[in-house]
Design a protein around this motif. Sequence first.
Motif, PDB file in Angstrom:
ATOM      1  N   TYR A  26     -38.785 -23.619  75.923  1.00 19.18           N
ATOM      2  CA  TYR A  26     -37.602 -23.217  75.168  1.00 19.18           C
ATOM      3  C   TYR A  26     -36.868 -24.428  74.603  1.00 19.18           C
ATOM      4  N   THR A  27     -37.259 -25.617  75.017  1.00 16.70           N
ATOM      5  CA  THR A  27     -36.551 -26.818  74.617  1.00 16.70           C
ATOM      6  C   THR A  27     -37.075 -27.334  73.279  1.00 16.70           C
ATOM      7  N   PRO A  28     -36.326 -28.254  72.641  1.00 18.73           N
ATOM      8  CA  PRO A  28     -36.788 -28.833  71.375  1.00 18.73           C
ATOM      9  C   PRO A  28     -38.103 -29.591  71.503  1.00 18.73           C
ATOM     10  N   HIS A  29     -38.505 -29.954  72.710  1.00 17.31           N
ATOM     11  CA  HIS A  29     -39.758 -30.676  72.864  1.00 17.31           C
ATOM     12  C   HIS A  29     -40.970 -29.816  72.537  1.00 17.31           C
ATOM     13  N   LEU A  30     -40.748 -28.547  72.265  1.00 17.92           N
ATOM     14  CA  LEU A  30     -41.849 -27.684  71.837  1.00 17.92           C
ATOM     15  C   LEU A  30     -42.538 -28.277  70.614  1.00 17.92           C
ATOM     16  N   ALA A  31     -41.750 -28.829  69.687  1.00 18.95           N
ATOM     17  CA  ALA A  31     -42.323 -29.412  68.472  1.00 18.95           C
ATOM     18  C   ALA A  31     -43.195 -30.623  68.802  1.00 18.95           C
ATOM     19  N   ALA A  32     -42.735 -31.441  69.759  1.00 17.80           N
ATOM     20  CA  ALA A  32     -43.518 -32.612  70.143  1.00 17.80           C
ATOM     21  C   ALA A  32     -44.827 -32.199  70.812  1.00 17.80           C
ATOM     22  N   ILE A  33     -44.748 -31.223  71.714  1.00 17.15           N
ATOM     23  CA  ILE A  33     -45.948 -30.731  72.387  1.00 17.15           C
ATOM     24  C   ILE A  33     -46.922 -30.132  71.374  1.00 17.15           C
ATOM     25  N   SER A  34     -46.378 -29.469  70.349  1.00 19.63           N
ATOM     26  CA  SER A  34     -47.250 -28.845  69.343  1.00 19.63           C
ATOM     27  C   SER A  34     -48.063 -29.890  68.588  1.00 19.63           C
TER      28      SER A  34
ATOM     29  N   LEU B 198     -34.362 -33.969  67.431  1.00 24.35           N
ATOM     30  CA  LEU B 198     -34.520 -32.740  68.199  1.00 24.35           C
ATOM     31  C   LEU B 198     -33.472 -32.644  69.295  1.00 24.35           C
ATOM     32  N   ASN B 199     -33.197 -33.737  69.966  1.00 25.56           N
ATOM     33  CA  ASN B 199     -32.260 -33.701  71.074  1.00 25.56           C
ATOM     34  C   ASN B 199     -30.826 -33.473  70.612  1.00 25.56           C
ATOM     35  N   ASN B 200     -30.586 -33.603  69.319  1.00 28.15           N
ATOM     36  CA  ASN B 200     -29.245 -33.364  68.790  1.00 28.15           C
ATOM     37  C   ASN B 200     -29.020 -31.918  68.390  1.00 28.15           C
ATOM     38  N   LYS B 201     -30.030 -31.071  68.579  1.00 24.76           N
ATOM     39  CA  LYS B 201     -29.865 -29.661  68.255  1.00 24.76           C
ATOM     40  C   LYS B 201     -28.812 -29.066  69.182  1.00 24.76           C
ATOM     41  N   ASN B 202     -27.959 -28.177  68.637  1.00 28.82           N
ATOM     42  CA  ASN B 202     -26.933 -27.607  69.495  1.00 28.82           C
ATOM     43  C   ASN B 202     -27.455 -26.399  70.251  1.00 28.82           C
TER      44      ASN B 202
ATOM     45  N   VAL C 214     -48.586 -42.431  67.968  1.00 29.56           N
ATOM     46  CA  VAL C 214     -48.039 -42.309  69.318  1.00 29.56           C
ATOM     47  C   VAL C 214     -46.613 -41.774  69.202  1.00 29.56           C
ATOM     48  N   LEU C 215     -46.336 -40.672  69.886  1.00 26.99           N
ATOM     49  CA  LEU C 215     -44.990 -40.110  69.874  1.00 26.99           C
ATOM     50  C   LEU C 215     -44.105 -40.921  70.818  1.00 26.99           C
ATOM     51  N   CYS C 216     -42.931 -41.288  70.334  1.00 23.75           N
ATOM     52  CA  CYS C 216     -42.010 -42.025  71.190  1.00 23.75           C
ATOM     53  C   CYS C 216     -41.265 -41.048  72.085  1.00 23.75           C
ATOM     54  N   GLY C 217     -40.555 -41.583  73.072  1.00 20.39           N
ATOM     55  CA  GLY C 217     -39.830 -40.731  74.009  1.00 20.39           C
ATOM     56  C   GLY C 217     -38.438 -40.370  73.546  1.00 20.39           C
ATOM     57  N   GLN C 218     -38.050 -40.855  72.377  1.00 17.40           N
ATOM     58  CA  GLN C 218     -36.694 -40.596  71.902  1.00 17.40           C
ATOM     59  C   GLN C 218     -36.749 -39.692  70.681  1.00 17.40           C
TER      60      GLN C 218
ATOM     61  N   ASN D  17     -36.219 -28.043  54.930  1.00 12.15           N
ATOM     62  CA  ASN D  17     -35.110 -27.807  55.841  1.00 12.15           C
ATOM     63  C   ASN D  17     -35.412 -26.691  56.841  1.00 12.15           C
ATOM     64  N   ALA D  18     -36.658 -26.616  57.290  1.00  8.43           N
ATOM     65  CA  ALA D  18     -37.058 -25.590  58.244  1.00  8.43           C
ATOM     66  C   ALA D  18     -36.673 -25.996  59.665  1.00  8.43           C
ATOM     67  N   ASP D  19     -36.518 -25.012  60.536  1.00  2.00           N
ATOM     68  CA  ASP D  19     -36.209 -25.262  61.934  1.00  2.00           C
ATOM     69  C   ASP D  19     -37.512 -25.456  62.688  1.00  2.00           C
ATOM     70  N   ILE D  20     -37.888 -26.720  62.907  1.00  2.00           N
ATOM     71  CA  ILE D  20     -39.177 -26.997  63.519  1.00  2.00           C
ATOM     72  C   ILE D  20     -39.157 -26.821  65.039  1.00  2.00           C
ATOM     73  N   THR D  21     -38.047 -26.291  65.612  1.00  2.00           N
ATOM     74  CA  THR D  21     -38.041 -25.885  67.012  1.00  2.00           C
ATOM     75  C   THR D  21     -38.394 -24.414  67.155  1.00  2.00           C
ATOM     76  N   ASP D  22     -38.585 -23.726  66.035  1.00  2.00           N
ATOM     77  CA  ASP D  22     -38.920 -22.300  66.026  1.00  2.00           C
ATOM     78  C   ASP D  22     -40.434 -22.141  66.100  1.00  2.00           C
ATOM     79  N   ILE D  23     -40.931 -21.409  67.083  1.00  2.00           N
ATOM     80  CA  ILE D  23     -42.367 -21.244  67.261  1.00  2.00           C
ATOM     81  C   ILE D  23     -43.025 -20.607  66.037  1.00  2.00           C
ATOM     82  N   ASN D  24     -42.284 -19.744  65.326  1.00  2.00           N
ATOM     83  CA  ASN D  24     -42.852 -19.124  64.126  1.00  2.00           C
ATOM     84  C   ASN D  24     -43.076 -20.146  63.017  1.00  2.00           C
TER      85      ASN D  24
END
Length: 279
Positions: free
Chosen positions: A86-94, A61-65, A53-57, A121-128
């Motif tokens: 476009y938000t960091p929540h893309l990773a959670a949705i994925s 990701l939310n600390n990304k600048n 279960v993914l938590c809401g916090q 150390n990959a950027d997991i907010t990147d769709i690629n």
Amino acid sequence: MNTWSAPNPQHTNNKPMEIYLFIDPFCTDCWALSPIIKKLQLEYGDYFILKYVLCGQITSLNNKNKKDLIHSKKTVKNCQTDPFMYTPHLAAISIKAAELQGKRAGIRFIRRLQEMLFMENADITDINVIQQCAKNADLDLDEFIGDIYSQSAAKAFQCDLKITSEMEVSEMPAMVFFNENIEDEGLKITGLYSYDIYVQILTEMLEGYPKPAEMPPLELFLTSNPINATHDLAVIYDQSPQQIERQMKQLQLQQKAQKIHAKNGPFWKYNSSRNQTMP
């Protein structure tokens, strides 16, 4: 630890327990829990069903600048009409999109996403990067991309947030244990503990001593879990890091493994192309 009354858990496959594992996949403590969960599944997986279960916090990701978010936005394809993506929540949705291809597919994706973040150390907010993770997890890529932008994945994520709220989970990682007696309360445990603590909880809730399954040989484990830190393998196999290092170096000499030095420390990658897999 504390108890929690929850809706009736759905037990399948005649397994007497169900465990809700609440995680922020990008939290270091949740990552540290991974080898313990793997060992628990290997030895006692016959006794419980595990539900992620993914938590809401999604703290990391939310600390990304903003610069990172702008960079990620430029890399996102086919989502010009959906600002949310476009938000960091893309990773959670994925993650929820991956789970639509089955429980095992979802677990493979979560583990690979964590590996890419903490080991590579990959950027997991990147769709690629997310698409590459899906490929590594053997997902149907076209189906996965379609599901990312579907209502099904969004609703699944919202469902996780609702469960997190209803069970009053505010610290990560957290686990809630339910046995097959629906009249009994669940047992919630937050934080990171030694492996023996989780076994003790299983034993108490099953009202007896569950018999652990035999651990698979190291190489067989590596065929399905090819990327590991020495410490993680030491936890899983209850050996010293030095013992694991010797075994992995032997595989390295056989050109079956390579040691990779990354920003967050070295890790081993198993390279065998054999088709042998764990059940």
